[in-house]
Write an enzyme that holds these catalytic residues in place. Structure first.
Site, PDB file in Angstrom:
ATOM      1  N   GLN A 110     -15.636  13.360  -3.689  1.00 47.90           N
ATOM      2  CA  GLN A 110     -16.312  13.504  -4.972  1.00 47.90           C
ATOM      3  C   GLN A 110     -15.761  14.670  -5.790  1.00 47.90           C
ATOM      4  O   GLN A 110     -16.214  14.913  -6.902  1.00 47.90           O
ATOM      5  CB  GLN A 110     -17.816  13.694  -4.736  1.00 47.90           C
ATOM      6  CG  GLN A 110     -18.480  12.502  -4.081  1.00 47.90           C
ATOM      7  CD  GLN A 110     -19.935  12.767  -3.694  1.00 47.90           C
ATOM      8  OE1 GLN A 110     -20.461  13.851  -3.892  1.00 47.90           O
ATOM      9  NE2 GLN A 110     -20.573  11.757  -3.117  1.00 47.90           N
ATOM     10  N   HIS A 140     -20.927  16.448  -3.116  1.00 47.55           N
ATOM     11  CA  HIS A 140     -22.026  17.177  -3.767  1.00 47.55           C
ATOM     12  C   HIS A 140     -21.573  18.476  -4.432  1.00 47.55           C
ATOM     13  O   HIS A 140     -21.996  19.565  -4.075  1.00 47.55           O
ATOM     14  CB  HIS A 140     -23.148  17.444  -2.762  1.00 47.55           C
ATOM     15  CG  HIS A 140     -23.846  16.201  -2.312  1.00 47.55           C
ATOM     16  ND1 HIS A 140     -25.077  16.217  -1.696  1.00 47.55           N
ATOM     17  CD2 HIS A 140     -23.491  14.888  -2.373  1.00 47.55           C
ATOM     18  CE1 HIS A 140     -25.450  14.972  -1.402  1.00 47.55           C
ATOM     19  NE2 HIS A 140     -24.475  14.161  -1.804  1.00 47.55           N
ATOM     20  N   GLU A 174     -34.201  12.223  -9.220  1.00 50.46           N
ATOM     21  CA  GLU A 174     -35.234  12.906  -9.990  1.00 50.46           C
ATOM     22  C   GLU A 174     -34.751  13.327 -11.369  1.00 50.46           C
ATOM     23  O   GLU A 174     -33.582  13.645 -11.562  1.00 50.46           O
ATOM     24  CB  GLU A 174     -35.677  14.190  -9.258  1.00 50.46           C
ATOM     25  CG  GLU A 174     -36.302  13.959  -7.907  1.00 50.46           C
ATOM     26  CD  GLU A 174     -36.727  15.264  -7.233  1.00 50.46           C
ATOM     27  OE1 GLU A 174     -37.313  15.189  -6.145  1.00 50.46           O
ATOM     28  OE2 GLU A 174     -36.478  16.366  -7.800  1.00 50.46           O
ATOM     29  N   TYR A 232     -37.467  23.540  -6.609  1.00 52.06           N
ATOM     30  CA  TYR A 232     -37.615  22.097  -6.816  1.00 52.06           C
ATOM     31  C   TYR A 232     -37.606  21.292  -5.509  1.00 52.06           C
ATOM     32  O   TYR A 232     -37.549  20.066  -5.544  1.00 52.06           O
ATOM     33  CB  TYR A 232     -36.595  21.612  -7.860  1.00 52.06           C
ATOM     34  CG  TYR A 232     -37.036  22.125  -9.211  1.00 52.06           C
ATOM     35  CD1 TYR A 232     -37.867  21.374 -10.037  1.00 52.06           C
ATOM     36  CD2 TYR A 232     -36.737  23.422  -9.607  1.00 52.06           C
ATOM     37  CE1 TYR A 232     -38.356  21.876 -11.220  1.00 52.06           C
ATOM     38  CE2 TYR A 232     -37.221  23.940 -10.799  1.00 52.06           C
ATOM     39  CZ  TYR A 232     -38.027  23.163 -11.596  1.00 52.06           C
ATOM     40  OH  TYR A 232     -38.539  23.672 -12.769  1.00 52.06           O
ATOM     41  N   TYR A 292     -30.232   8.139   4.793  1.00 50.40           N
ATOM     42  CA  TYR A 292     -29.436   6.921   4.668  1.00 50.40           C
ATOM     43  C   TYR A 292     -29.604   6.092   5.946  1.00 50.40           C
ATOM     44  O   TYR A 292     -29.462   6.609   7.050  1.00 50.40           O
ATOM     45  CB  TYR A 292     -27.965   7.265   4.433  1.00 50.40           C
ATOM     46  CG  TYR A 292     -27.722   7.941   3.115  1.00 50.40           C
ATOM     47  CD1 TYR A 292     -27.855   7.240   1.918  1.00 50.40           C
ATOM     48  CD2 TYR A 292     -27.387   9.286   3.041  1.00 50.40           C
ATOM     49  CE1 TYR A 292     -27.650   7.862   0.689  1.00 50.40           C
ATOM     50  CE2 TYR A 292     -27.176   9.918   1.830  1.00 50.40           C
ATOM     51  CZ  TYR A 292     -27.307   9.196   0.657  1.00 50.40           C
ATOM     52  OH  TYR A 292     -27.109   9.813  -0.548  1.00 50.40           O
TER      53      TYR A 292
END
Length: 355
Positions: free
Chosen positions: A66, A133, A226, A236, A247
């Protein structure tokens, strides 16, 4: 017009194609665009759609998984200072397998061919051996500060609850990379002063809201994506509270969705839509019904989500462009008041939505 009222579907117009996994777009004078390609290229796209050669002068980039060259933003004063900001996965000089998200500032040359005066103004700490991430959306605020979203690198989710690192955080810095004196953790022992909010998973969408606040969304695991309005110093919840699961199934941690001292999301999705890109429409180019709506791309299902808000809550959602099923990576409102999107594909496209 009431929530849920019908409006005519927009018509997508392809401006440019042949972009390799484009990730971020920002607007330049004269109807031009600056687009990142995740493998590590930055390109100027002319108003007529011609894609320029890669811009020279980028720093070393850890492209893979990513990671790569991710978001880009032209400074609000670009016409005078030619300044841009971009974020990317930065390799560790001492360990080629380790990396972290970094934020850079540079000047785009007058001919758009190279970057000058490059400076890395923020580095996520610590660097981690991971290809996942990175977060990496940049938002310039009216006070001249920059917000940057930072993922928790997947393998280090517990660190999102700790203030001695930048994993799973939103940070706020000045355009020189300094710490604003009114950041919530300035002066708190054991806390990194760049941190604005924490307990986040992986945010690939953030924008300045019409209310003057930062809005963002973040990926949940399996379920639990979210929307949040991150307030200074607030927690949060990830990975302590979540509306998602592991998963393949199974609860995360205690499998709880609420805990004292942790914020609830403004909205969440189960199942996940894999959100990316985020923009408010403040123009009336598409009619009154769309003005003030929030737009978010779905990577997983390949649609643009038009979200109607009432009293600060999600009142209705509408799926746009779902026939193409293209992974929508970024969405921005242009200077002309129209919406622009990037599709995350090997033959990625820059498109505008025509009313």
């Amino acid at each position: 017009m009431a929530a849920g009222a019908a409006v005519a579907a927009p018509r997508p117009e392809v401006i440019a194609s042949g972009l390799e996994n484009p990730w971020g777009v920002t607007f330049l004078p004269g109807g031009r665009f600056l687009v990142t390609e995740r493998p590590g290229r930055l390109r100027v796209v002319a108003a007529d759609g011609k894609v320029g050669a890669p811009v020279k002068g980028l720093p070393p980039i850890a492209a893979g998984g990513q990671g790569g060259l991710l978001d880009v933003l032209a400074d609000s004063g670009f016409e005078k200072n030619r300044t841009i900001y971009f974020c990317f996965s930065e390799p560790d000089a001492g360990n080629s397998a380790a990396n972290s998200t970094a934020l850079a500032r540079a000047a785009l040359s007058a001919d758009g061919s190279q970057l000058d005066d490059l400076k890395i103004i923020f580095r996520q700490q610590p660097k981690v051996v991971s290809r996942n991430h990175f977060g990496c959306r940049i938002v310039e605020m009216p006070d001249g500060t920059l917000f940057l979203t930072l993922g928790e690198r997947f393998s280090r989710k517990e660190d999102a609850q700790k203030l001695d690192n930048h994993l799973g955080k939103i940070v706020r810095v000045t355009k020189d990379g300094a710490v604003p004196r009114d950041n919530p953790f300035v002066g708190q022992p054991g806390a990194l002063p760049e941190i604005w909010s924490y307990g986040h998973r992986n945010s690939q969408g953030a924008t300045l809201g019409p209310d003057g606040r930062l809005w963002m969304h973040e990926h949940g695991p399996q379920g639990g994506d979210e929307i949040n309005i991150p307030l200074p110093g607030r927690n949060y919840g990830w990975p302590v509270i979540t509306y998602g699961e592991n998963y393949g199934g199974g609860k995360i941690g205690e499998g709880i969705t609420h805990k004292e001292g942790m914020e609830q999301p403004l909205h969440y999705w189960v199942p996940s839509i894999a959100p990316s890109g985020m923009a408010f429409l403040t123009s009336d180019r598409y009619g009154a019904a769309w003005k003030g709506n929030l737009f978010i791309g779905s990577l997983k299902f390949g649609y643009l989500d038009r979200i109607e808000l009432q009293d600060g809550k999600v009142a209705a959602e509408h799926k746009l462009l779902e026939e193409a099923r293209a992974r929508i990576r970024d969405v921005k409102q242009g200077p002309d008041g129209l919406l622009y999107i990037l599709t995350d594909e090997s033959n990625g496209k820059l498109m505008r939505l025509l009313p």
